[in-house]
Design an enzyme around this catalytic site. Structure first.
Site, PDB file in Angstrom:
ATOM      1  N   ASP A 145       8.132  -8.785  -1.653  1.00 40.68           N
ATOM      2  CA  ASP A 145       9.420  -8.172  -1.266  1.00 40.68           C
ATOM      3  C   ASP A 145       9.703  -8.314   0.230  1.00 40.68           C
ATOM      4  OD1 ASP A 145       7.335  -6.396  -0.771  1.00 40.68           O
ATOM      5  OD2 ASP A 145       8.356  -4.629  -1.559  1.00 40.68           O
ATOM      6  N   LYS A 195       0.014   1.002  -4.883  1.00 43.38           N
ATOM      7  CA  LYS A 195       1.091   1.927  -5.235  1.00 43.38           C
ATOM      8  C   LYS A 195       0.926   2.578  -6.609  1.00 43.38           C
ATOM      9  CE  LYS A 195       3.971  -1.416  -4.197  1.00 43.38           C
ATOM     10  NZ  LYS A 195       5.114  -2.279  -3.872  1.00 43.38           N
TER      11      LYS A 195
HETATM   12  C1  BGC Z   1       2.058  -4.049  -1.387  1.00 39.99           C
HETATM   13  C2  BGC Z   1       2.890  -5.085  -0.684  1.00 39.99           C
HETATM   14  C3  BGC Z   1       4.344  -4.697  -0.731  1.00 39.99           C
HETATM   15  C4  BGC Z   1       4.542  -3.287  -0.197  1.00 39.99           C
HETATM   16  C5  BGC Z   1       5.985  -2.834  -0.224  1.00 39.99           C
HETATM   17  C6  BGC Z   1       2.378  -2.657  -0.869  1.00 39.99           C
HETATM   18  O1  BGC Z   1       1.708  -1.693  -1.631  1.00 39.99           O
HETATM   19  O2  BGC Z   1       0.690  -4.294  -1.208  1.00 39.99           O
HETATM   20  O3  BGC Z   1       2.709  -6.353  -1.244  1.00 39.99           O
HETATM   21  O4  BGC Z   1       5.072  -5.608   0.040  1.00 39.99           O
HETATM   22  O5  BGC Z   1       3.775  -2.396  -0.975  1.00 39.99           O
HETATM   23  O6  BGC Z   1       6.518  -2.847  -1.487  1.00 39.99           O
END
Ligand code: BGC
Length: 468
Positions: free
Chosen positions: A202, A166
């Site tokens: 999460d 992200k």
């Molecule tokens: C992460 C996850 C997370 C998801 C939602 C992803 O980029 O790798 O661990 O649960 O985003 O936040």
């Protein structure tokens, strides 16, 4: 729109033909969905056995909550661009009260800076929030940490970050125990009496929040900036994990489906991936999640402009900048296209607005179908013939706010399972990652508190115990 390159439409290229082709490129047929589900199952199987797989299938060291958990917890939730700080009292029987809930924006510089700076910021936000809300430091000493990135957990309260996603590229965190990093930051801020009782993803927090109120809940999904899912897995199916020898029954497993390779990427996906901070990773997330849908739509729009099919062939500056179009704008303006006004594009024709709207539909519908295919894959892994009732706890702005998204997800389930699709319910869980983390911490704390010494808050910090 003056002094700009003007693209002319190539002979024979027609708007309707382009849109029909684009729709075809983003379309996933029924057969394609079945293949995706089969492939997902193969990757789950491999991941659960620690073989190479695009699904990490990470054990969470958290079992199914009973709904009876009680206790007082601080919770922090580092999700994407926001940090949430909550103070929660679990009252049992699915009930809880929030003593504080605050949101802080993560300054963009911290998303690419040094680990210590990010964790210091988190500790500062926690401190500011509990001081502002006059939280009793003698009562709220247990911290539940929702850290929404792929983590290889070593126990309920420790785990190493595998890799950032992200848009985060913070140095010195990958490969390290994030609980240790937050504990060190708390110490630097004079908050060493706070104990990190649980570390959760999460999705796991969302599932725990769902279970707290509904025992039929067996899956947690995030459809927001990022995307991911977890579910309750039988311990017997999790292989090659000696650390789980003493576990019985079920455990929440984090699939990290954002990294799943659905094998149906098109040239726009490849363009997006190639220019991303993490090429060849998080394929599914790049096709589904809110962080990327705006960018996918922008790439299609730019190509239409370059073919002279949109905006009279003049590319407005805003569309020339990567990630300038956000999924939030797509969601808010599905019909009215008001965002074009935000971009000072007041003279866009009705035909062009319709084209943009169609691009949004094509991109967002694929996202919803893929998300739903992921859910179908996990549910059918747990229950091949969908004989039982399944409640899926879901959080995230894409699911909660994008017009038509949920309906599109449901349509896919009906296509796959007919009437039996009604056995799968989607339950929106707002604040799930905060409350659910507290629920997970309560389960962990039951075994922890009996042996741990009482930690006393220094007088200067938070609110004095005797003043409550
Ligand atoms: C992460 C996850 C997370 C998801 C939602 C992803 O980029 O790798 O661990 O649960 O985003 O936040």
């Amino acid at each position: 729109m003056k002094n700009k390159v003007k693209y002319r439409s190539a002979p024979g290229v027609d708007v309707e033909v382009f849109l029909a082709d684009a729709a075809e490129e983003f379309k996933i047929s029924h057969v394609g969905i079945i293949e995706i589900i089969q492939n997902f199952h193969r990757e789950m199987e491999r991941g659960l056995g620690r073989e190479e797989s695009t699904l990490k299938m990470l054990p969470s060291f958290a079992g199914r909550p009973s709904g009876k958990e009680t206790g007082d917890f601080l919770a922090i939730d580092l999700g994407g661009t926001n940090l949430r700080v909550l103070c929660i009292s679990l009252e049992g029987n699915g009930r809880y009260s929030l003593k504080a809930a605050e949101r802080f924006v993560i300054p963009p510089a911290l998303m690419g800076g040094q680990g210590a700076a990010l964790f210091d910021y988190i500790a500062d936000c926690l401190k500011a929030s509990v001081e502002r809300n006059k939280i009793n430091a003698c009562i709220f000493q247990e911290l539940a940490f929702t850290f929404s990135f792929p983590v290889e957990q070593l126990s309920i309260s420790s785990g190493k970050l595998i890799q950032w996603t992200k848009g985060f590229t913070v140095a010195g965190v990958e490969g390290n125990d994030v609980v240790q990093l937050i504990a060190e930051a708390l110490k630097r801020k004079g908050l060493e009496f706070i104990h990190v009782a649980a570390l959760t993803n999460d999705t796991a927090s969302t599932l725990a929040a769902g279970c707290y109120g509904d025992p039929a809940c067996d899956m947690g999904v995030i459809l927001g900036t990022g995307t991911n899912a977890c579910y309750l897995e039988r311990i017997a199916r999790i292989r090659e994990r000696p650390e789980l020898t003493d576990w019985r029954g079920e455990m929440i497993v984090n699939t990290e489906w954002g990294n799943f390779d659905a094998g149906c990427d098109n040239r726009f996906d490849r363009m997006l991936d190639g220019a991303s901070l993490n090429p060849k990773k998080q394929h599914f997330e790049k096709m589904v999640s809110g962080m990327y849908l705006g960018e996918l739509a922008r790439l299609v729009i730019v190509e239409m402009v370059e073919k002279g099919l949109l905006f009279e062939g003049i590319n407005p500056a805003v569309f020339s900048v990567a990630y300038s179009l956000t999924t939030e704008q797509m969601a808010k303006t599905k019909e009215a296209m008001a965002f074009l006004n935000d971009f000072s594009m007041h003279d866009v024709s009705a035909a062009d607005r319709r084209c943009v709207s169609e691009v949004f539909r094509i991109v967002s519908e694929r996202s919803a179908r893929l998300a739903s295919a992921g859910i179908a894959a996990v549910v059918s892994w747990m229950d091949a013939d969908i004989e039982l009732l399944h409640t899926i706890a879901i959080d995230g702005s894409l699911f909660q706010k994008y017009p038509g998204y949920q309906a599109c997800m449901r349509t896919l389930l009906s296509e796959l399972y007919g009437e039996r699709a009604n056995r799968i319910s989607f339950v929106p869980v707002s604040d799930g990652s905060g409350i659910g983390a507290a629920v997970v911490a309560a389960v962990a704390d039951a075994s922890h508190t009996s042996s741990s010494p009482l930690r006393v808050a220094p007088d200067k910090v938070f609110y004095r115990c005797d003043t409550e």
